[in-house]
Design a protein around this motif. Structure first.
Motif, mmCIF file in Angstrom:
data_model
loop_
_atom_site.group_PDB
_atom_site.id
_atom_site.type_symbol
_atom_site.label_atom_id
_atom_site.label_comp_id
_atom_site.label_asym_id
_atom_site.label_seq_id
_atom_site.Cartn_x
_atom_site.Cartn_y
_atom_site.Cartn_z
ATOM 1 N N ASP A 125 6.638 -4.653 -4.598
ATOM 2 C CA ASP A 125 6.437 -5.918 -3.882
ATOM 3 C C ASP A 125 6.923 -7.086 -4.736
ATOM 4 O OD1 ASP A 125 5.277 -4.856 -1.603
ATOM 5 O OD2 ASP A 125 3.255 -4.883 -2.462
ATOM 6 N N PRO A 126 7.384 -8.172 -4.091
ATOM 7 C CA PRO A 126 7.686 -9.383 -4.860
ATOM 8 C C PRO A 126 6.400 -9.932 -5.458
ATOM 9 C CG PRO A 126 7.781 -9.837 -2.507
ATOM 10 C CD PRO A 126 7.629 -8.352 -2.647
ATOM 11 N N ILE A 127 6.476 -10.483 -6.641
ATOM 12 C CA ILE A 127 5.257 -10.874 -7.356
ATOM 13 C C ILE A 127 4.505 -12.018 -6.684
ATOM 14 C CG2 ILE A 127 6.100 -10.026 -9.582
ATOM 15 C CD1 ILE A 127 6.689 -12.929 -10.362
ATOM 16 N N ILE A 128 5.106 -12.660 -5.708
ATOM 17 C CA ILE A 128 4.413 -13.749 -5.027
ATOM 18 C C ILE A 128 3.223 -13.237 -4.213
ATOM 19 C CG2 ILE A 128 5.753 -13.753 -2.874
ATOM 20 C CD1 ILE A 128 5.764 -16.875 -3.129
ATOM 21 N N VAL A 129 3.126 -11.925 -3.995
ATOM 22 C CA VAL A 129 1.977 -11.385 -3.251
ATOM 23 C C VAL A 129 0.718 -11.383 -4.112
ATOM 24 C CG1 VAL A 129 3.520 -9.923 -1.905
ATOM 25 C CG2 VAL A 129 2.321 -8.949 -3.884
ATOM 26 N N SER A 173 -4.032 -5.083 -2.141
ATOM 27 C CA SER A 173 -4.560 -4.834 -0.797
ATOM 28 C C SER A 173 -3.633 -3.963 0.046
ATOM 29 C CB SER A 173 -4.826 -6.150 -0.083
ATOM 30 O OG SER A 173 -3.634 -6.921 -0.002
ATOM 31 N N GLY A 174 -2.589 -3.427 -0.591
ATOM 32 C CA GLY A 174 -1.683 -2.556 0.142
ATOM 33 C C GLY A 174 -0.255 -3.047 0.102
ATOM 34 N N THR A 175 0.660 -2.150 0.290
ATOM 35 C CA THR A 175 2.091 -2.458 0.208
ATOM 36 C C THR A 175 2.478 -3.560 1.198
ATOM 37 O OG1 THR A 175 2.605 -0.225 -0.507
ATOM 38 C CG2 THR A 175 4.406 -1.509 0.445
ATOM 39 N N LYS A 176 3.229 -4.515 0.703
ATOM 40 C CA LYS A 176 3.697 -5.618 1.560
ATOM 41 C C LYS A 176 5.184 -5.494 1.883
ATOM 42 C CE LYS A 176 -0.304 -7.762 1.654
ATOM 43 N NZ LYS A 176 -1.110 -6.737 0.990
#
Length: 598
Positions: free
Chosen positions: A340-344, A330-333
């Motif tokens: 991104d950390p994989i928790i996203v 859904s887009g860069t966090k």
């Protein structure tokens, strides 16, 4: 290197905010003076012992394993295990919930259960040594003679000596009615016991100067099958009248199993060649006496998987927050980082939340059952004792099987979060998976537990005990059914509770016509029952969290509890629908398959 943080806050939440353990315990005279501060202090110190003393030697203990000297039959535990055990004894942890008459501290069993969850989370292989001893203590306390209690219980209570349960043999498996070990009566009232035992956890080690083996064997005139089994106490070293150690008893370790997991615990093959023992309980009544130990062990095995579920979840959560890989769909966090950390990622969260939900549901169920056990043992009201014992009997196979199935699933999910690094020994994740796998097998396989639940505990009394527990569910539904904020928890629980009655009746009628129908449905049935119990406790926990928020609390703990409950009811609880469907499919698709299995 994995880490472990004792889940003290969640334990305190379940004990004090959900179950009101102190009020329940103070109705028991022997626990009339207990208070929340005492319980919390004991658990805090127990958590420190778990995380600071035995967790650091878990990974190394798995790598090193136990070593048997075949010339002396002695076994050396992994480095650090013996020293850690000495600290355990010195700290009084072995005596925590034991009878003060034999040197115990007399604290509630529920405290012991919580401490053992933390010990198992820190190091299951090490914890099995004192865990088996506690089971031996329970069997002797319930069925030992006055002389046996006086001679042996103080040493088991203090932890100075350890204990085992020697049940199965190479040809037996779970069918103990097939055992061949013989016990020959002697003129002095003792017995000489000859035979071979296998899969004896903590069966030989160097952590204590003596080991008390509880051994199942047959007397010369014993009837065939399980009705001809007696129980004997066989010490590694003979014990003199002054409790000093005498000569070596001929019960020797002849081999150690090369296992998938729990490498730090000695799973021993034992040979008895005229070993001297004394009868525990009545002749040919060994199984009822041993069941005291076995039921304690079944609760303990569920606790082992609960501990592994928690520690695997903790490490997977920490890794998921740090591990950078790809970008969110859904887009860069994390704009300041290269990935991104994989928790996203939603599926990573699903795996983490599955482990978290299984840990929190299992903890609530385990603490509740332990509280019932305290009431079953010591409550002054006979009806309360009887009712509590009955419900403990119902929940024991669910704890053993449901929690261990969940624990294996949770540790696998946690290892998956680590990806390839989870498959590597140094992270500790693959050890959790390997250690968790045995818990589904020993102390009665999970299929045996499901047969016990459905065949004996439920259909055996026409569902009376299930209805007794069901009344608690009905009371919660009646109390919270009009609360709109609780509808997402209460509605699915109420639906399953209604379905459970119909489901049980249907399987019961089928089983009356063909007993194999019970065997074909029992495993699925137990998981449905497990979810019913979990659903009840998650609804209770959600109710408390909502009330705290309504009172103005902004503590993120309660928000997290509600989020976990919502995930459980949305993603895990619906498994019950498919389970009931497969259980209802009948046994023909299993038994009318000779060509398929030719």
């Amino acid at each position: 290197m994995p880490t472990y943080t004792p889940p003290l806050r969640d334990m305190q939440f379940v004990m004090h905010e959900v179950l009101n353990v102190v009020d329940e315990l103070t109705s028991i005279p022997r626990h009339a003076d207990i208070d929340a501060d005492t319980l919390n202090a004991v658990l805090e110190e127990g958590g420190k012992f778990a995380s600071e003393v035995i967790q650091p030697i878990n990974l190394s203990g798995d790598s090193e394993g136990c070593v048997l000297d075949k010339t002396t039959h002695e076994v050396k535990a992994p480095a650090g295990f013996k020293d850690a055990y000495a600290k355990y004894v010195e700290g009084g942890w072995a005596a925590l919930s034991c009878d003060p008459e034999y040197g115990g501290q007399g604290l509630p069993f529920v405290v012991n259960q919580c401490v053992y969850e933390m010990l198992n989370g820190a190091n299951q292989a090490w914890t099995m040594y004192p865990g088996l001893s506690h089971g031996a203590y329970e069997a002797l306390h319930a069925h030992g003679t006055d002389e046996q209690k006086k001679k042996y219980l103080p040493k088991l209570t203090s932890g100075e000596w350890t204990g085992t349960m020697c049940l199965t043999e190479p040809h037996c498996g779970t069918d103990l009615g097939l055992l061949r070990t013989k016990a020959e009566p002697q003129a002095d009232g003792t017995y000489k016991i000859t035979g071979n035992k296998i899969f004896i956890s903590a069966g030989e080690h160097d952590m204590a100067p003596n080991i008390l083996h509880l051994v199942l064997a047959r007397l010369p005139d014993a009837p065939k099958g399980s009705k001809g089994i007696s129980l004997f106490l066989v010490p590694k070293f003979h014990v003199n009248d002054d409790c000093s150690l005498g000569a070596r008893n001929p019960i020797f370790c002849t081999g150690l199993e090369h296992k998938m997991g729990i490498h730090g615990n000695a799973t021993a093959q034992l040979s008895l060649d005229g070993a001297v023992g004394t009868l525990v309980g009545e002749p040919n009544k060994g199984l009822p006496a041993m069941f005291v130990m076995m039921n304690a062990a079944r609760l303990g095995v569920g606790n082992q998987s609960l501990g592994l579920t928690e520690v695997a979840y903790q490490n997977a959560l920490a890794y998921a927050k740090e591990r950078l890989q790809m970008r969110s769909l859904s887009g860069t966090k994390a704009k300041d980082k290269e990935a991104d950390p994989i928790i996203v990622h939603p599926d990573v969260r699903k795996m983490l939340l599955t482990a978290k939900a299984y840990a929190e549901g299992g903890r609530a169920m385990s603490i509740y059952t332990a509280m019932l056990l305290d009431k079953a043992l010591y409550h002054p009201d006979e009806k309360v004792r009887k009712d509590s014992e009955e419900v403990v009997g119902l929940l024991t196979p669910i704890i053993k099987a449901f929690l261990t199935d969940n624990g294996f699933a949770a540790t696998n999910h946690a290892m998956q979060v680590f990806g390839g690094h989870g498959y590597i020994h140094e992270t500790g994740m693959e050890q959790f998976v390997r250690d968790a796998r045995i818990n589904m097998i020993y102390e009665g396989t999970n299929t045996v537990q499901s047969l016990d639940l459905l065949g004996r505990k439920i259909l055996g009394n026409q569902g009376a005990t299930l209805k007794k527990f069901g009344k608690q569910i009905e009371a919660l539904i009646a109390e919270e059914g009009v609360n709109e904020k609780m509808s997402e928890f209460i509605n699915p629980l109420a639906y399953l509770a209604d379905q459970m009655t119909k489901f049980t009746t249907e399987i019961g009628f089928k089983g009356f016509v063909n007993a194999d129908e019970v065997g074909g449905a029992s495993v699925d049935y137990l998981r449905v029952a497990g979810h019913l119990v979990f659903g009840y406790f998650f609804a209770r926990m959600a109710s408390v969290a909502l009330k705290k928020q309504a009172e103005g609390s902004t503590n993120p703990f309660y928000t997290a509890k509600l989020q976990t409950a919502r995930f459980y009811f949305a993603r895990l609880f619906p498994e019950t629908a498919s389970l009931m469907r497969t259980a209802r499919s009948g046994v023909a698709n299993l038994l009318e398959t000779d060509e398929a299995l030719a």
